[in-house]
Design a protein around this motif. Structure first.
Motif, PDB file in Angstrom:
ATOM      1  N   VAL A 361    -119.560 -22.900 -37.359  1.00 39.49           N
ATOM      2  CA  VAL A 361    -118.396 -22.094 -38.116  1.00 39.49           C
ATOM      3  C   VAL A 361    -117.202 -23.169 -37.780  1.00 39.49           C
ATOM      4  CG1 VAL A 361    -118.243 -20.944 -35.587  1.00 39.49           C
ATOM      5  CG2 VAL A 361    -117.105 -20.070 -37.742  1.00 39.49           C
ATOM      6  N   VAL A 363    -113.014 -24.240 -39.476  1.00 39.29           N
ATOM      7  CA  VAL A 363    -111.899 -24.187 -40.101  1.00 39.29           C
ATOM      8  C   VAL A 363    -111.895 -25.383 -41.130  1.00 39.29           C
ATOM      9  CG1 VAL A 363    -109.192 -23.900 -40.588  1.00 39.29           C
ATOM     10  CG2 VAL A 363    -110.647 -22.845 -38.409  1.00 39.29           C
ATOM     11  N   HIS A 383    -105.689 -22.263 -44.439  1.00 43.58           N
ATOM     12  CA  HIS A 383    -106.968 -22.819 -44.137  1.00 43.58           C
ATOM     13  C   HIS A 383    -108.059 -21.609 -43.945  1.00 43.58           C
ATOM     14  CE1 HIS A 383    -105.141 -26.741 -43.641  1.00 43.58           C
ATOM     15  NE2 HIS A 383    -105.944 -27.258 -42.889  1.00 43.58           N
ATOM     16  N   LEU A 385    -111.545 -19.981 -42.525  1.00 48.33           N
ATOM     17  CA  LEU A 385    -112.675 -19.860 -41.751  1.00 48.33           C
ATOM     18  C   LEU A 385    -113.653 -19.761 -42.332  1.00 48.33           C
ATOM     19  CD1 LEU A 385    -113.127 -19.395 -38.705  1.00 48.33           C
ATOM     20  CD2 LEU A 385    -112.861 -16.863 -38.963  1.00 48.33           C
ATOM     21  N   THR A 414    -116.964 -17.750 -46.739  1.00 54.16           N
ATOM     22  CA  THR A 414    -115.463 -17.827 -46.132  1.00 54.16           C
ATOM     23  C   THR A 414    -115.485 -16.280 -45.557  1.00 54.16           C
ATOM     24  OG1 THR A 414    -114.620 -17.257 -48.221  1.00 54.16           O
ATOM     25  CG2 THR A 414    -114.578 -19.517 -47.885  1.00 54.16           C
ATOM     26  N   ILE A 418    -106.877 -18.233 -42.355  1.00 58.71           N
ATOM     27  CA  ILE A 418    -106.624 -17.631 -41.117  1.00 58.71           C
ATOM     28  C   ILE A 418    -105.292 -16.977 -40.998  1.00 58.71           C
ATOM     29  CG2 ILE A 418    -108.271 -19.204 -39.811  1.00 58.71           C
ATOM     30  CD1 ILE A 418    -105.864 -20.959 -39.637  1.00 58.71           C
ATOM     31  N   LYS A 425    -104.453 -22.262 -36.782  1.00 56.28           N
ATOM     32  CA  LYS A 425    -105.786 -22.809 -36.763  1.00 56.28           C
ATOM     33  C   LYS A 425    -106.212 -23.103 -35.029  1.00 56.28           C
ATOM     34  CE  LYS A 425    -107.892 -27.456 -37.944  1.00 56.28           C
ATOM     35  NZ  LYS A 425    -107.516 -28.845 -38.539  1.00 56.28           N
ATOM     36  N   VAL A 428    -107.469 -20.121 -33.443  1.00 58.61           N
ATOM     37  CA  VAL A 428    -108.956 -19.447 -34.039  1.00 58.61           C
ATOM     38  C   VAL A 428    -109.788 -20.554 -33.228  1.00 58.61           C
ATOM     39  CG1 VAL A 428    -110.409 -19.527 -35.888  1.00 58.61           C
ATOM     40  CG2 VAL A 428    -107.951 -18.400 -36.078  1.00 58.61           C
ATOM     41  N   LEU A 429    -109.540 -21.924 -33.500  1.00 59.32           N
ATOM     42  CA  LEU A 429    -110.537 -22.715 -32.854  1.00 59.32           C
ATOM     43  C   LEU A 429    -110.875 -22.610 -31.448  1.00 59.32           C
ATOM     44  CD1 LEU A 429    -109.454 -25.968 -34.613  1.00 59.32           C
ATOM     45  CD2 LEU A 429    -111.501 -24.686 -35.007  1.00 59.32           C
ATOM     46  N   LEU A 432    -112.980 -19.556 -31.016  1.00 60.12           N
ATOM     47  CA  LEU A 432    -114.381 -20.241 -31.335  1.00 60.12           C
ATOM     48  C   LEU A 432    -115.139 -20.968 -30.089  1.00 60.12           C
ATOM     49  CD1 LEU A 432    -114.107 -21.080 -34.925  1.00 60.12           C
ATOM     50  CD2 LEU A 432    -115.271 -18.781 -34.126  1.00 60.12           C
ATOM     51  N   ALA A 440    -119.525 -24.261 -32.823  1.00 56.84           N
ATOM     52  CA  ALA A 440    -117.757 -24.191 -33.260  1.00 56.84           C
ATOM     53  C   ALA A 440    -117.716 -25.886 -33.829  1.00 56.84           C
ATOM     54  CB  ALA A 440    -116.800 -23.932 -32.298  1.00 56.84           C
TER      55      ALA A 440
END
Length: 459
Positions: A361, A363, A383, A385, A414, A418, A425, A428-429, A432, A440
């Protein structure tokens, strides 16, 4: 006596660079990504961490030298208690013996202009109002940083000892550092994480002694350290942490949600410009008819047309805003990634993908052509996810036009842009990294490395 950072007044920046596209001679460092993910989990752990998640930033590994510099500068400006900077990657030395930290944009043959110079890092640290500064470097030749930090000139012309600093490096000024094949972490950071997992809180000095003993027992280079003032008594963990194990309580999760009120406001704003443009066009058209026909009665059409159009737009706006979508919440935890639709306090729908059902998973940018740059600027919030499902896992078959057809055929789907979850970004990262483990992916290059079927033009 040990003391802990004030979580409100402390800041941390964790930098881990795994890929060096401008310098093929620099080997990729896949263990570095896990270094950063594991360290972030320990520093921000709900029970034993000492930093707030929102104040412990993970720098984008694909970011430029300037991007990383801005992240460090921001943290240095905001910190008033503890400032922590961690770097893992390649250390480079120029012909004058100066140390540089390689980034995604670094050219090994020109580090002065493309890498992060430790002397510039020194300026940011020295200019910070933080009471204590901690610099941890896991890279070759990192011991040179101690010379830079504590030389005759020192930070802020030798005033660093007043504020306090602690520098810990993975090697001496002339020695390499090690990332052992098959190991989850690099040698130095693995030992550092083990020390932070001590049942009792350890000061930085105690952490250093454990790290040094660990590395020397395995025949690896001895790390180096230098402390001034009271920084040596600082602790970065409150006791044993088990952040790599599934959390025992159900509240250990990360949620991102964009409020419905915000969506309504944006819908209203998006309707203003078209209304003004059409109104001006109608007024101009009526004026043109009046001039061509030498009949001023056409001018009366301007308020009539515009008023009628305003009423029509008002009715449409009321319907659109009234039917604004429910709040969409992205939830990431130790078991799954899911999206919840909410109206007020009620959950009206949920889609959930357990981690076991996906292979990776990350972005990605929307496919070219799916976003009109003249109408919508392509920010990081646009972007997508993206998840890659294991074979046979069901998923809505509707094709998302923002994802290329090729990726869709390869099993990619998708979750959504985000920005629709009110996230960026890096947030979210970071989530993950905390929960998805090695599933990730941070960069487009990591997608290419993970799935050999993908070609660059697909993403």
């Amino acid at each position: 006596m040990s003391h802990f950072p004030d979580p409100v007044r402390s800041r941390a920046v964790l930098i881990g660079v795994t890929h060096f596209p401008e310098s093929p001679e620099l080997a990729d460092l896949p263990a570095v990504r896990e270094n950063v993910a594991s360290l972030w989990r320990r520093l921000t752990h709900t029970a034993t961490g000492v930093f707030r998640p929102e104040y412990c930033e993970v720098a984008d590994p694909a970011g430029t030298t300037a991007d990383i510099g801005r992240a460090i500068g921001k943290a240095a400006a905001e910190a008033s208690d503890v400032l922590l900077i961690y770097y893992a990657g390649h250390g480079l030395v120029d012909d004058r013996g100066r140390l540089y930290l390689a980034t995604n944009a670094t050219r090994a043959d020109a580090p002065k202009y493309s890498a992060l110079g430790v002397d510039l890092l020194r300026e940011d640290l020295g200019g910070s109002a933080a009471a204590a500064r901690v610099l941890i470097l896991d890279c070759c030749f990192s011991g040179r940083a101690i010379e830079v930090m504590t030389g005759e000139e020192g930070l802020v012309d030798g005033q660093l000892s007043i504020a306090g600093t602690y520098t810990m490096t993975s090697s001496s000024a002339n020695a390499p550092s090690y990332a052992l094949a098959g190991e989850r972490h690099t040698a130095f950071t693995g030992a550092l994480l083990a020390a932070l997992d001590s049942p009792q809180p350890l000061t930085l000095d105690e952490v250093y002694r454990r790290v040094a003993a660990d590395l020397q027992s395995r025949g690896l280079p001895r790390p180096r350290q230098r402390a001034t003032d009271t920084a040596a008594g600082l602790s970065l963990a409150r006791g044993r942490a088990e952040p790599d194990e599934p959390p025992s309580d159900a509240v250990d999760e990360v949620r991102f949600r964009r409020a419905r009120a915000e969506m309504k406001t944006q819908l209203k704003q998006n309707m203003v410009k078209p209304f003004l443009a059409i109104s001006l066009s109608l007024a101009g058209l009526a004026g043109l008819f009046a001039w061509l026909n030498h009949d001023p009665s056409w001018l009366w059409a301007i308020p009539v047309w515009c008023g009628g159009f305003a009423l029509l737009i008002g009715l449409i706006a009321a319907l659109v805003v009234g039917a604004a979508p429910s709040e969409t919440e992205l939830v990431i935890d130790h078991s799954a990634i899911r999206v919840e639709q909410r109206r007020k306090t009620n959950v009206t729908g949920t889609s959930r993908i357990p981690w076991r059902d996906l292979t990776h998973v990350g972005v990605l940018r929307p496919s070219p052509g799916s976003v009109n740059p003249r109408l919508t600027q392509v920010y990081a919030a646009n972007h997508l996810l993206v998840v890659h499902l294991r074979q046979g896992v069901p998923f809505p078959s509707t094709k998302d036009p923002r994802l290329s057809d090729e990726l869709h055929r390869l099993g990619y789907r998708t979750i959504g842009p985000i920005g629709s979850f009110g996230a960026d970004k890096q947030q979210v990262l970071a989530a993950l990294d905390r929960f998805a483990g090695n599933r990730a992916l941070h960069t487009e290059q990591e997608f290419l490395d993970r799935d050999p079927r993908i070609r660059p033009e697909m993403i």
